[in-house]
Scaffold this motif. Sequence first.
Motif, PDB file in Angstrom:
ATOM      1  N   SER A 175       1.686  21.339 -80.909  1.00  0.00           N
ATOM      2  CA  SER A 175       0.920  22.291 -80.091  1.00  0.00           C
ATOM      3  C   SER A 175       1.769  22.812 -78.934  1.00  0.00           C
ATOM      4  O   SER A 175       2.749  22.193 -78.526  1.00  0.00           O
ATOM      5  CB  SER A 175      -0.330  21.614 -79.539  1.00  0.00           C
ATOM      6  OG  SER A 175       0.039  20.659 -78.562  1.00  0.00           O
ATOM      7  N   LYS A 176       1.356  23.973 -78.408  1.00  0.00           N
ATOM      8  CA  LYS A 176       2.042  24.535 -77.241  1.00  0.00           C
ATOM      9  C   LYS A 176       1.880  23.614 -76.030  1.00  0.00           C
ATOM     10  O   LYS A 176       2.776  23.508 -75.192  1.00  0.00           O
ATOM     11  CB  LYS A 176       1.461  25.911 -76.916  1.00  0.00           C
ATOM     12  CG  LYS A 176       1.829  26.980 -77.935  1.00  0.00           C
ATOM     13  CD  LYS A 176       1.210  28.310 -77.554  1.00  0.00           C
ATOM     14  CE  LYS A 176       1.547  29.384 -78.589  1.00  0.00           C
ATOM     15  NZ  LYS A 176       0.785  30.633 -78.344  1.00  0.00           N
ATOM     16  N   ALA A 177       0.711  22.962 -75.934  1.00  0.00           N
ATOM     17  CA  ALA A 177       0.454  22.075 -74.790  1.00  0.00           C
ATOM     18  C   ALA A 177       1.475  20.944 -74.763  1.00  0.00           C
ATOM     19  O   ALA A 177       2.080  20.660 -73.722  1.00  0.00           O
ATOM     20  CB  ALA A 177      -0.960  21.511 -74.880  1.00  0.00           C
ATOM     21  N   LEU A 178       1.688  20.297 -75.922  1.00  0.00           N
ATOM     22  CA  LEU A 178       2.635  19.173 -75.963  1.00  0.00           C
ATOM     23  C   LEU A 178       4.054  19.653 -75.670  1.00  0.00           C
ATOM     24  O   LEU A 178       4.817  18.993 -74.958  1.00  0.00           O
ATOM     25  CB  LEU A 178       2.573  18.472 -77.326  1.00  0.00           C
ATOM     26  CG  LEU A 178       3.449  17.222 -77.431  1.00  0.00           C
ATOM     27  CD1 LEU A 178       3.031  16.167 -76.418  1.00  0.00           C
ATOM     28  CD2 LEU A 178       3.403  16.635 -78.838  1.00  0.00           C
ATOM     29  N   GLU A 179       4.378  20.834 -76.191  1.00  0.00           N
ATOM     30  CA  GLU A 179       5.706  21.403 -75.946  1.00  0.00           C
ATOM     31  C   GLU A 179       5.927  21.595 -74.445  1.00  0.00           C
ATOM     32  O   GLU A 179       6.989  21.277 -73.905  1.00  0.00           O
ATOM     33  CB  GLU A 179       5.805  22.746 -76.680  1.00  0.00           C
ATOM     34  CG  GLU A 179       7.201  23.307 -76.784  1.00  0.00           C
ATOM     35  CD  GLU A 179       7.179  24.771 -77.255  1.00  0.00           C
ATOM     36  OE1 GLU A 179       8.231  25.412 -77.208  1.00  0.00           O
ATOM     37  OE2 GLU A 179       6.086  25.253 -77.633  1.00  0.00           O
ATOM     38  N   ARG A 180       4.890  22.072 -73.753  1.00  0.00           N
ATOM     39  CA  ARG A 180       5.009  22.295 -72.318  1.00  0.00           C
ATOM     40  C   ARG A 180       5.152  20.968 -71.566  1.00  0.00           C
ATOM     41  O   ARG A 180       5.958  20.838 -70.649  1.00  0.00           O
ATOM     42  CB  ARG A 180       3.785  23.085 -71.811  1.00  0.00           C
ATOM     43  CG  ARG A 180       3.765  23.337 -70.303  1.00  0.00           C
ATOM     44  CD  ARG A 180       5.047  24.051 -69.822  1.00  0.00           C
ATOM     45  NE  ARG A 180       5.295  25.311 -70.492  1.00  0.00           N
ATOM     46  CZ  ARG A 180       5.046  26.519 -69.955  1.00  0.00           C
ATOM     47  NH1 ARG A 180       4.558  26.605 -68.742  1.00  0.00           N
ATOM     48  NH2 ARG A 180       5.308  27.621 -70.632  1.00  0.00           N
ATOM     49  N   ILE A 181       4.358  19.965 -71.993  1.00  0.00           N
ATOM     50  CA  ILE A 181       4.440  18.646 -71.338  1.00  0.00           C
ATOM     51  C   ILE A 181       5.848  18.073 -71.500  1.00  0.00           C
ATOM     52  O   ILE A 181       6.423  17.531 -70.556  1.00  0.00           O
ATOM     53  CB  ILE A 181       3.372  17.686 -71.930  1.00  0.00           C
ATOM     54  CG1 ILE A 181       1.968  18.171 -71.558  1.00  0.00           C
ATOM     55  CG2 ILE A 181       3.595  16.257 -71.448  1.00  0.00           C
ATOM     56  CD1 ILE A 181       0.852  17.476 -72.321  1.00  0.00           C
ATOM     57  N   GLU A 182       6.425  18.243 -72.687  1.00  0.00           N
ATOM     58  CA  GLU A 182       7.794  17.758 -72.923  1.00  0.00           C
ATOM     59  C   GLU A 182       8.792  18.480 -72.029  1.00  0.00           C
ATOM     60  O   GLU A 182       9.710  17.865 -71.479  1.00  0.00           O
ATOM     61  CB  GLU A 182       8.177  17.969 -74.397  1.00  0.00           C
ATOM     62  CG  GLU A 182       7.605  16.915 -75.332  1.00  0.00           C
ATOM     63  CD  GLU A 182       7.911  17.213 -76.796  1.00  0.00           C
ATOM     64  OE1 GLU A 182       7.089  16.835 -77.646  1.00  0.00           O
ATOM     65  OE2 GLU A 182       8.964  17.832 -77.076  1.00  0.00           O
ATOM     66  N   ARG A 183       8.607  19.794 -71.881  1.00  0.00           N
ATOM     67  CA  ARG A 183       9.520  20.561 -71.019  1.00  0.00           C
ATOM     68  C   ARG A 183       9.407  20.114 -69.574  1.00  0.00           C
ATOM     69  O   ARG A 183      10.406  20.020 -68.860  1.00  0.00           O
ATOM     70  CB  ARG A 183       9.226  22.057 -71.144  1.00  0.00           C
ATOM     71  CG  ARG A 183      10.051  22.710 -72.237  1.00  0.00           C
ATOM     72  CD  ARG A 183       9.705  24.159 -72.439  1.00  0.00           C
ATOM     73  NE  ARG A 183       9.780  24.954 -71.217  1.00  0.00           N
ATOM     74  CZ  ARG A 183       9.326  26.211 -71.132  1.00  0.00           C
ATOM     75  NH1 ARG A 183       8.776  26.786 -72.187  1.00  0.00           N
ATOM     76  NH2 ARG A 183       9.432  26.884 -70.007  1.00  0.00           N
TER      77      ARG A 183
END
Lengths: 339, 339
Positions: A175-183
């Motif tokens: 998901s985009k949410a997880l991608e953002r959290i990783e960033r």
Amino acid sequence: MACYLHRVCSPKFSPLPGWHVVGRPVFQRRNFNRFVVRKRSFRQAFWLLQFIGWMLISHPAFAQLSKLFAATPLGSLIIVGGGDTPIKVQERFVALAGGAGKAKIAVFPMASLRSDEEASEIVDDFQKLGADAQVVSLTRSEANSDSTVEDLEQFSGYWFSGGDQSRLAGLLLGSKALERIERRYLAGAAIGGTSAGASVMTSLMLTGKTQKPRNAGEEELLNIARGMQELAKGFGVFKGAIVDQHFMHRPRYNRLISAVLDHPQLVGVGIDEETALLVRPDGLWEVLGNNYVKIFDARKARIIDDAGPMAKAGDIRMHILPAGSTFDTKKKKVSFEED
Amino acid sequence: MACYLHRVCSPKFSPLPGWHVVGRPVFQRRNFNRFVVRKRSFRQAFWLLQFIGWMLISHPAFAQLSKLFAATPLGSLIIVGGGDTPIKVQERFVALAGGAGKAKIAVFPMASLRSDEEASEIVDDFQKLGADAQVVSLTRSEANSDSTVEDLEQFSGYWFSGGDQSRLAGLLLGSKALERIERRYLAGAAIGGTSAGASVMTSLMLTGKTQKPRNAGEEELLNIARGMQELAKGFGVFKGAIVDQHFMHRPRYNRLISAVLDHPQLVGVGIDEETALLVRPDGLWEVLGNNYVKIFDARKARIIDDAGPMAKAGDIRMHILPAGSTFDTKKKKVSFEED
């Protein structure tokens, strides 16, 4: 003739002063004595350039630069083995998320269908420690909306509460949410989780299911076996490891050791209740809390890979680490408070 | 004066040709310049004798001789982790006790107050395999009578069935009967045991009790801790180890690891049900049966010895050994069937 060939093949032979033979002579029918020759100075320039290149690469500034490209995280992970999270561990999480008055923490309750109450308690705990915390419950579609992603940007800490790690992975993986959290983690934010929220941190996670299902009572006690533990994709923020939690009250040695012997490149991390592993940006793993983190390192073990179901393994390294201990996973070295 | 003293104290100083100063000068008020002197040739003879002595000691024949004096056993041990003893393990025991038609086996049921039935079954099993077997139940006074000791001499195998290891130790430790069994083992007889009969084999055995008693349910799940596992004196025929049994169905990692960290010179041996460790006269430990023997070797581990109750240990070696594997405890080396 033999003598002449010997001379031209020798690296000391030079057909003209200042020129040098590069490579072996090219034997062709029509042009027996043609050589690939280049000026010696070209070769010297090549070595000089290579030397300068190495000097640049080994410069500290280059190391900093390459860290950014290799995406070495500047943030920290706090991975709790379940049970009550000790206040010292919560304090550390708030500190890593920016400290009292600055930390802004999102608490994700989605691992459990009915863990909103638990999530509210965690929010209260973090607020008592001076952090700005709130429950953030996302559906799969919300996790992919741009507005959610924008909202997530504001947080400096992300906490995943307990439940079922497969549910959490199903909702957020890709998901985009997880991608953002990783960033955000790469940029310095803290990620924490307990129980299921701990297991989900690695690239491969134990689902708790076995390939040959048995009844639940037996599952906990299943012996070590090859290819039996079901592993699924996790968030992948905790690299090079596989985590099992509730390691004190639920005897899970056999299932973690089985998974480690199936994937010996991953270090097995068994985290007791009320205990946490802090994965620091310097790469060290530090133990916090009341009980142990037990490490199973089979990277240098001798593992027989035959057709049978029985594991055969020698020289697995085990470390028994209470609070204050650290493990350097690159050097495979343990340090204690006393060191 | 200072110069003179320097000269006499120097090892190169010799008051007479052919004589040599041994030791430092003895400074006394009345006899300032008295030296302890001996002829140099005495010293040379001493070194020569020492050299000859070392040559003798390192001779293979001397090694054989010293083995006899050091009481290296010529017999074997078979230590079963409980559950059904596989027929292959029983066959091996009969073979080690002299083979079908020759083996004469005493089965001791005293670990349990009501294990006569179990003992009869074991006797039947051994008889089916061609051994002459019988139940031998001893009281403490019988274990010390000379007639019992004479009776025990006839057997080539001694088997201890399950129950409570403390009961077994209480009955036989220090008795003439046990002394005779040990002598028979040194001379080539086989000793076997299952469950409690396995735990009792070592010098120090886990009693299953903890120093801070808790309820039985918790006991099985107690975490690793220092000085918590109660250890009592066992038969001491299995040297250099500490055994725990029922290692598959009763999750006993924590209690065995605790005991090993308290006594790191002893190798922890966790034996699963239906599985046995054969301690061979050549010193190798061989795994027999259906599941695993799990070895915990902390002899080279880093163990912090501080005042706290928490264990701190790095680099414990763990080996996961199914049937056909061997462990060389002197070389700390594992071998598998594939080797």
